[in-house]
Design a protein around this motif. Sequence first.
Motif, PDB file in Angstrom:
ATOM      1  N   GLY A  67     -11.619   5.202   2.853  1.00 37.29           N
ATOM      2  CA  GLY A  67     -11.943   4.251   1.810  1.00 37.29           C
ATOM      3  C   GLY A  67     -13.332   3.693   1.929  1.00 37.29           C
ATOM      4  N   ASN A  68     -13.966   3.796   3.074  1.00 37.89           N
ATOM      5  CA  ASN A  68     -15.268   3.179   3.253  1.00 37.89           C
ATOM      6  C   ASN A  68     -16.427   4.127   3.023  1.00 37.89           C
ATOM      7  N   MET A  69     -16.354   5.304   3.623  1.00 39.20           N
ATOM      8  CA  MET A  69     -17.508   6.186   3.507  1.00 39.20           C
ATOM      9  C   MET A  69     -17.144   7.616   3.178  1.00 39.20           C
ATOM     10  N   ASP A  70     -16.072   8.159   3.721  1.00 35.72           N
ATOM     11  CA  ASP A  70     -15.869   9.600   3.687  1.00 35.72           C
ATOM     12  C   ASP A  70     -15.410  10.135   2.340  1.00 35.72           C
ATOM     13  N   LEU A  71     -14.975   9.281   1.416  1.00 42.42           N
ATOM     14  CA  LEU A  71     -14.487   9.758   0.124  1.00 42.42           C
ATOM     15  C   LEU A  71     -15.408   9.287  -0.980  1.00 42.42           C
ATOM     16  N   PRO A 367       5.966  17.845   5.611  1.00 43.75           N
ATOM     17  CA  PRO A 367       5.745  16.427   5.333  1.00 43.75           C
ATOM     18  C   PRO A 367       5.020  15.745   6.481  1.00 43.75           C
ATOM     19  N   THR A 368       4.398  14.620   6.169  1.00 41.95           N
ATOM     20  CA  THR A 368       3.701  13.830   7.177  1.00 41.95           C
ATOM     21  C   THR A 368       4.002  12.363   6.936  1.00 41.95           C
ATOM     22  N   SER A 369       4.141  11.622   8.005  1.00 42.47           N
ATOM     23  CA  SER A 369       4.400  10.184   7.913  1.00 42.47           C
ATOM     24  C   SER A 369       3.129   9.361   7.986  1.00 42.47           C
ATOM     25  N   LEU A 370       1.993  10.001   8.151  1.00 45.37           N
ATOM     26  CA  LEU A 370       0.725   9.305   8.266  1.00 45.37           C
ATOM     27  C   LEU A 370       0.102   9.180   6.892  1.00 45.37           C
ATOM     28  N   LEU A 371      -0.057   7.961   6.421  1.00 49.93           N
ATOM     29  CA  LEU A 371      -0.621   7.686   5.110  1.00 49.93           C
ATOM     30  C   LEU A 371      -1.864   6.840   5.253  1.00 49.93           C
ATOM     31  N   SER A 372      -2.672   6.846   4.205  1.00 48.99           N
ATOM     32  CA  SER A 372      -3.910   6.075   4.195  1.00 48.99           C
ATOM     33  C   SER A 372      -4.194   5.624   2.775  1.00 48.99           C
ATOM     34  N   GLN A 373      -4.615   4.394   2.638  1.00 49.31           N
ATOM     35  CA  GLN A 373      -5.027   3.848   1.358  1.00 49.31           C
ATOM     36  C   GLN A 373      -6.528   3.646   1.363  1.00 49.31           C
ATOM     37  N   ALA A 374      -7.179   4.007   0.253  1.00 47.75           N
ATOM     38  CA  ALA A 374      -8.627   3.917   0.175  1.00 47.75           C
ATOM     39  C   ALA A 374      -9.022   3.633  -1.262  1.00 47.75           C
ATOM     40  N   VAL A 375     -10.202   3.094  -1.423  1.00 46.65           N
ATOM     41  CA  VAL A 375     -10.792   2.873  -2.740  1.00 46.65           C
ATOM     42  C   VAL A 375     -11.873   3.919  -2.934  1.00 46.65           C
ATOM     43  N   ALA A 376     -11.599   4.898  -3.783  1.00 46.92           N
ATOM     44  CA  ALA A 376     -12.530   5.988  -4.037  1.00 46.92           C
ATOM     45  C   ALA A 376     -12.894   5.991  -5.510  1.00 46.92           C
ATOM     46  N   LEU A 377     -14.210   5.959  -5.786  1.00 48.19           N
ATOM     47  CA  LEU A 377     -14.718   5.973  -7.156  1.00 48.19           C
ATOM     48  C   LEU A 377     -14.122   4.840  -7.979  1.00 48.19           C
ATOM     49  N   GLY A 378     -14.015   3.655  -7.364  1.00 47.58           N
ATOM     50  CA  GLY A 378     -13.543   2.477  -8.066  1.00 47.58           C
ATOM     51  C   GLY A 378     -12.069   2.395  -8.285  1.00 47.58           C
ATOM     52  N   ASP A 379     -11.280   3.327  -7.759  1.00 51.04           N
ATOM     53  CA  ASP A 379      -9.834   3.352  -7.962  1.00 51.04           C
ATOM     54  C   ASP A 379      -9.149   3.371  -6.611  1.00 51.04           C
ATOM     55  N   ARG A 380      -8.059   2.628  -6.493  1.00 54.47           N
ATOM     56  CA  ARG A 380      -7.311   2.589  -5.240  1.00 54.47           C
ATOM     57  C   ARG A 380      -6.398   3.805  -5.171  1.00 54.47           C
ATOM     58  N   ARG A 381      -6.585   4.606  -4.140  1.00 50.57           N
ATOM     59  CA  ARG A 381      -5.853   5.855  -3.996  1.00 50.57           C
ATOM     60  C   ARG A 381      -5.019   5.834  -2.716  1.00 50.57           C
ATOM     61  N   THR A 382      -3.985   6.663  -2.718  1.00 52.16           N
ATOM     62  CA  THR A 382      -3.103   6.834  -1.564  1.00 52.16           C
ATOM     63  C   THR A 382      -3.143   8.293  -1.130  1.00 52.16           C
TER      64      THR A 382
END
Length: 643
Positions: A67-71, A367-382
């Motif tokens: 959410g900070n830099m990589d996306l 499946p994976t249990s590891l999730l991440s929330q980020a703000v990419a291009l002004g939209d909150r993504r999961t």
Amino acid sequence: MAAHRRRCSVVLLSIFSLSLINVAHSQETTAPAGQYVSASVDPQTETAEKKAEQPAAEGRWEETEVGNMDLGDAATETPDSLSHENVFSPSVSEPKHDFREELVIRPLHSGDIYASFQFRTLWKTNFRENKVSHYRLFPKSLGQVISKFSVRELHISFTQGYWRTMQWGQPYQPAPPGTELWVWFQDSVTDVDGTWKKLTNVLSGIFCASLNFIDSTNTVQPSASFKPLGVGNATDHRFLRYATLPREIVCTENLTPWKKLLPCGSTAGLAVLLKSEKLFHSSFHSQAVHIRPICHDWECKATSWELRQTVNVVFDRHISAQGKREWSLFKMFSRTLTEACPLASSSKIYVDITDSPQGEQLELSPPTSLLSQAVALGDRRTFSVYDLKQQSTFGMTHSLNLLIRWKSNEGDMLRPLLHAERYVAGYGLHMGEIHTLMYNNHPYRSFPVLLLESVPWYLRLYIHTLTVTSKGKDNKPSYIHYQPSKDRVRPHLLEMLIQLPPISVTEVTVQFERALLKWTEYTPDPNHGFYVGSSVISSLVPSIVAMDTNMTQERPLFSSFFPNKEESTYFTRVYTEPLLVNLPTPDFSMPYNVICLTCTVVAVGYGSLYNLLTRSFQVEEPSPGLAKRIANVIRKMRGVPPL
């Protein structure tokens, strides 16, 4: 004697008791100190205990750098946010070299699949001293280019196809069709134009591209559209050069040297998936290289050089997936992952599951249990996260073949807030018009955009015919920078700062006249037309996260009286389609016929005359027959003259 013994025993007992008291006191005073030292040496103990006490539901989420830099931080062009990165900690010393790789997979509403690769190499060094002799992770070819030509920032992209914004949304790394190159030079460079020419020739050899065709006729110096992405506040556009080659074709010859710049090449890690047969058999593919200086710590006392290599590709389900809404790594790239790059400190795969956080529409396997929330291009993504540095990610098969399967076709794509188009109008081969349409889809907020137009010299713009209209009314730009062209020397440069009203279409129109070229200036296929580079639109777009159009249904009445709350913005850059313009073209078949006829006349006429003048004629008697020759032999033997 007995009394003496009793006194000795009493003295010994008192000494022993005093020693015990001292030992106990020393243990009481040193125990807290020992605990403090152990806590300072191992600071993760307390954190681990706290995490263990948290509920299991919270343990599923992990805060990552997405959410900070990589996306999309290359698109977020704010210098402050780019300089202070979250990978640095003020209390932990970072290594001199660092390499990270990442793959983001985003299912599109059209049924296609979008894959974005990012490979980032950090190196704490100073190229200005020209003393760099040892290269470990940073490629030596690019390091020598930076040192030789005093490059401050370098951005180059090779793109085949056009990004369909209204169908696919905004890309993480926007790029125009063809080749784009823009470079910031150091202030110490005296001859910028000469250095730019040498740099393009060197880059042409590194990437096996036609960058040597970049000259003054297709190079401009934007005054406001491009700013440095790295450390520093210099804005002197005299040290900036920008050029495009809209007709450049991207092929394997460009991908192979690009992969050689990676520390592991294409033998390990995510780069194994970069198979040319699959990448170029897609609707859109783009590869880029971005070099810039960034802060190495929070206080920015030391700087590091960042090399970010990106690949963006969109696979068409009707071609690659045979019309099925089912994707996998093997279906997209014809390969699977078996290991991460050994030189990478982080290697992860992110799958965008924003539209299906609970698996209602998408199914991931494994499946994976590891999730991440980020703000990419002004939209909150999961995102679902797959860490390739963990062996458990590959499972028992020691191979990762990520499978994405659609369960339903429901769900609507959120329209991009900023969209642009461009086309050529008019008839005939004398006059014409260039129309640029910019769409603002925000329901209630206007925002400014910076438009950059670079038009070749053979399209002579009539700048007095420039009109900007929004909702049927004139829209006066607040800033205009125009540099007229010179024939066969430099192109037109037009920059404008325009305010886009909400829910509107702003149209920019300018007329031009087609020039007559010399017959040697035409391309091998002049009837195909001449390409004009894409327009560049830069803007700070309001964030979708803070936007809420439903003001009266779920809110109190007093809160809906002032609906415009403070919103965050994000930087984005949009490219339009390249133009294909026909110019007055002579009939090249007539010169061909004249050349053929002339060559025929010269060959027949001059050849015959030269043959008559240079040939020597001699009279030769016909050879006698066989009987006559035998008779002459007999007569010679008899001494009689021959017949």
